[in-house]
Design a protein around this motif. Structure first.
Motif, PDB file in Angstrom:
ATOM      1  N   HIS A   1       6.313  -0.923  -2.350  1.00  0.00           N
ATOM      2  CA  HIS A   1       5.743  -0.299  -1.168  1.00  0.00           C
ATOM      3  C   HIS A   1       4.238  -0.091  -1.393  1.00  0.00           C
ATOM      4  N   SER A   2       3.758   1.160  -1.418  1.00  0.00           N
ATOM      5  CA  SER A   2       2.327   1.407  -1.672  1.00  0.00           C
ATOM      6  C   SER A   2       2.098   2.100  -3.002  1.00  0.00           C
ATOM      7  N   CYS A   3       3.106   2.173  -3.808  1.00  0.00           N
ATOM      8  CA  CYS A   3       3.032   2.932  -5.063  1.00  0.00           C
ATOM      9  C   CYS A   3       2.452   2.092  -6.197  1.00  0.00           C
ATOM     10  N   VAL A   4       1.320   2.543  -6.707  1.00  0.00           N
ATOM     11  CA  VAL A   4       0.607   1.852  -7.787  1.00  0.00           C
ATOM     12  C   VAL A   4       0.313   2.855  -8.897  1.00  0.00           C
ATOM     13  N   GLN A   5       0.530   2.437 -10.125  1.00  0.00           N
ATOM     14  CA  GLN A   5       0.213   3.276 -11.289  1.00  0.00           C
ATOM     15  C   GLN A   5      -0.899   2.629 -12.089  1.00  0.00           C
ATOM     16  N   ILE A   6      -1.856   3.428 -12.525  1.00  0.00           N
ATOM     17  CA  ILE A   6      -2.967   2.959 -13.351  1.00  0.00           C
ATOM     18  C   ILE A   6      -2.876   3.643 -14.702  1.00  0.00           C
ATOM     19  N   LYS A   7      -2.861   2.839 -15.762  1.00  0.00           N
ATOM     20  CA  LYS A   7      -2.760   3.370 -17.119  1.00  0.00           C
ATOM     21  C   LYS A   7      -3.984   2.964 -17.924  1.00  0.00           C
ATOM     22  N   SER A   8      -4.580   3.940 -18.589  1.00  0.00           N
ATOM     23  CA  SER A   8      -5.711   3.693 -19.480  1.00  0.00           C
ATOM     24  C   SER A   8      -5.450   4.443 -20.778  1.00  0.00           C
TER      25      SER A   8
ATOM     26  N   GLY B   1      13.416   6.711  -2.679  1.00  0.00           N
ATOM     27  CA  GLY B   1      13.794   6.308  -1.334  1.00  0.00           C
ATOM     28  C   GLY B   1      13.541   4.852  -1.034  1.00  0.00           C
ATOM     29  N   ASN B   2      13.037   4.118  -2.021  1.00  0.00           N
ATOM     30  CA  ASN B   2      12.678   2.714  -1.814  1.00  0.00           C
ATOM     31  C   ASN B   2      13.810   1.810  -2.300  1.00  0.00           C
ATOM     32  N   PRO B   3      14.458   1.073  -1.410  1.00  0.00           N
ATOM     33  CA  PRO B   3      15.582   0.221  -1.829  1.00  0.00           C
ATOM     34  C   PRO B   3      15.177  -0.919  -2.752  1.00  0.00           C
ATOM     35  N   LEU B   4      13.882  -1.218  -2.819  1.00  0.00           N
ATOM     36  CA  LEU B   4      13.407  -2.324  -3.657  1.00  0.00           C
ATOM     37  C   LEU B   4      12.889  -1.861  -5.015  1.00  0.00           C
ATOM     38  N   SER B   5      12.814  -0.555  -5.217  1.00  0.00           N
ATOM     39  CA  SER B   5      12.239  -0.031  -6.456  1.00  0.00           C
ATOM     40  C   SER B   5      13.138  -0.326  -7.651  1.00  0.00           C
TER      41      SER B   5
ATOM     42  N   LEU C   1      -4.164  -3.794  -0.561  1.00  0.00           N
ATOM     43  CA  LEU C   1      -4.297  -3.741   0.885  1.00  0.00           C
ATOM     44  C   LEU C   1      -2.947  -3.887   1.572  1.00  0.00           C
ATOM     45  N   PRO C   2      -2.659  -3.035   2.565  1.00  0.00           N
ATOM     46  CA  PRO C   2      -1.397  -3.152   3.301  1.00  0.00           C
ATOM     47  C   PRO C   2      -1.406  -4.368   4.212  1.00  0.00           C
ATOM     48  N   ILE C   3      -0.260  -5.045   4.301  1.00  0.00           N
ATOM     49  CA  ILE C   3      -0.180  -6.248   5.141  1.00  0.00           C
ATOM     50  C   ILE C   3       1.019  -6.208   6.088  1.00  0.00           C
ATOM     51  N   GLY C   4       1.745  -5.116   6.137  1.00  0.00           N
ATOM     52  CA  GLY C   4       3.033  -5.079   6.817  1.00  0.00           C
ATOM     53  C   GLY C   4       3.020  -5.220   8.317  1.00  0.00           C
ATOM     54  N   ASP C   5       1.847  -4.941   8.947  1.00  0.00           N
ATOM     55  CA  ASP C   5       1.773  -4.915  10.402  1.00  0.00           C
ATOM     56  C   ASP C   5       2.674  -3.776  10.910  1.00  0.00           C
ATOM     57  N   THR C   6       2.824  -3.639  12.193  1.00  0.00           N
ATOM     58  CA  THR C   6       3.585  -2.573  12.855  1.00  0.00           C
ATOM     59  C   THR C   6       2.947  -1.208  12.642  1.00  0.00           C
ATOM     60  N   TYR C   7       2.869  -0.746  11.380  1.00  0.00           N
ATOM     61  CA  TYR C   7       2.306   0.569  11.089  1.00  0.00           C
ATOM     62  C   TYR C   7       0.901   0.497  10.478  1.00  0.00           C
TER      63      TYR C   7
ATOM     64  N   ASN D   1       7.726  -5.479   3.430  1.00  0.00           N
ATOM     65  CA  ASN D   1       9.088  -5.867   3.039  1.00  0.00           C
ATOM     66  C   ASN D   1      10.011  -4.712   2.657  1.00  0.00           C
ATOM     67  N   THR D   2       9.524  -3.494   2.614  1.00  0.00           N
ATOM     68  CA  THR D   2      10.387  -2.367   2.264  1.00  0.00           C
ATOM     69  C   THR D   2      11.415  -2.106   3.353  1.00  0.00           C
ATOM     70  N   PHE D   3      10.991  -2.246   4.603  1.00  0.00           N
ATOM     71  CA  PHE D   3      11.844  -2.032   5.764  1.00  0.00           C
ATOM     72  C   PHE D   3      11.687  -3.218   6.721  1.00  0.00           C
ATOM     73  N   PRO D   4      12.671  -3.476   7.562  1.00  0.00           N
ATOM     74  CA  PRO D   4      12.584  -4.624   8.486  1.00  0.00           C
ATOM     75  C   PRO D   4      11.323  -4.676   9.342  1.00  0.00           C
ATOM     76  N   PRO D   5      10.794  -3.560   9.871  1.00  0.00           N
ATOM     77  CA  PRO D   5       9.602  -3.674  10.734  1.00  0.00           C
ATOM     78  C   PRO D   5       8.347  -4.167  10.021  1.00  0.00           C
ATOM     79  N   ILE D   6       8.342  -4.157   8.685  1.00  0.00           N
ATOM     80  CA  ILE D   6       7.139  -4.595   7.965  1.00  0.00           C
ATOM     81  C   ILE D   6       7.425  -5.826   7.091  1.00  0.00           C
ATOM     82  N   LYS D   7       8.381  -6.633   7.551  1.00  0.00           N
ATOM     83  CA  LYS D   7       8.725  -7.856   6.822  1.00  0.00           C
ATOM     84  C   LYS D   7       7.572  -8.855   6.912  1.00  0.00           C
TER      85      LYS D   7
END
Length: 229
Positions: A8-15, A28-32, A164-170, A195-201
């Motif tokens: 989804h939009s979750c990014v982790q940065i490690k240094s 809550g993310n079915p793809l996680s 950058l978000p690319i999902g469209d709809t939202y 791709n997390t939910f159908p509206p942003i495929k």
């Protein structure tokens, strides 16, 4: 520096032994593919208050004794729920020690849905983050439409990597996100919020091709993928 895409939009940065996570949405993310107990961070950065960006912020904060960075309104909502917070607002920066994060504008909305009461709780303006870490600059746009100030971001900052978000709809869709990458002058782009939910495929490969047509490097990361910068 290692960057982990958790979906989804979750990014982790490690240094080294320091780490931050942006918009944690795992349980809550079915793809996680990542469990909450696997996340070890000192800071949690929130772009806005929609549930698919804040769902796991409090559990991760409490498990790690981590601080939540968010706009004044959202930070206070998190504080009232027991979190240790750092307030910031659009145009402002916070020094996290190993990284510096600047909150910049995004064109979206931001509210917490209280379903049982059928009401929305205002949670401040949405935003994105420009993060400086290990002499590299990372831009996480949050949820946003295409807007012309992205040109200014590209002029003010030498962006090594943009999410950058690319999902469209939202949010903006692939075509607009490709224009955003061009305006930002980003050296490398990773698509998020699709791709997390159908509206942003979306087909990530098609977006990567749009970037390549503009001479921009792009990588479509799957949840759990890591890259070094």
């Amino acid at each position: 520096m290692e960057l982990i895409y958790h979906g989804h939009s979750c990014v982790q940065i490690k240094s080294g032994d320091q780490s931050l996570i942006i918009d944690p949405f795992l349980s809550g993310n079915p793809l996680s593919v990542t469990k909450l107990e696997d996340i070890q961070v000192q800071y949690i950065l929130l772009t806005h208050a929609h549930m698919d960006h804040i769902l796991d912020a409090l559990p991760i904060a409490k498990a790690n004794d981590a601080k939540i960075v968010a706009t004044f309104e959202l930070a206070n909502l998190m504080r009232w729920k027991g979190a240790d917070v750092i307030e910031v607002n659009l145009g402002g920066s916070v020094d996290l020690g190993f990284a510096k994060a600047k909150l910049v504008q995004a064109f979206h909305s931001s509210a917490i849905e209280i379903e049982e009461e059928q009401r929305l709780l205002y949670a401040g303006m949405p935003g994105g983050y420009i993060i400086r870490c290990e002499d590299k600059t990372i831009y996480h746009a949050g949820d946003t439409a295409l807007f012309s100030d992205m040109k200014m971001f590209g002029e003010l900052h030498e962006i090594d990597l943009a999410f950058l978000p690319i999902g469209d709809t939202y949010t903006m869709g692939p075509r607009e996100a490709a224009i955003a990458a061009e305006w930002l002058r980003a050296k490398h782009v990773v698509p998020i919020h699709y791709n997390t939910f159908p509206p942003i495929k979306q087909e990530a490969a098609d977006y990567i091709q749009l970037l390549q047509d503009r001479g921009i490097q792009g990588t479509a990361m799957k949840p759990g993928d890591r890259i070094n910068l």
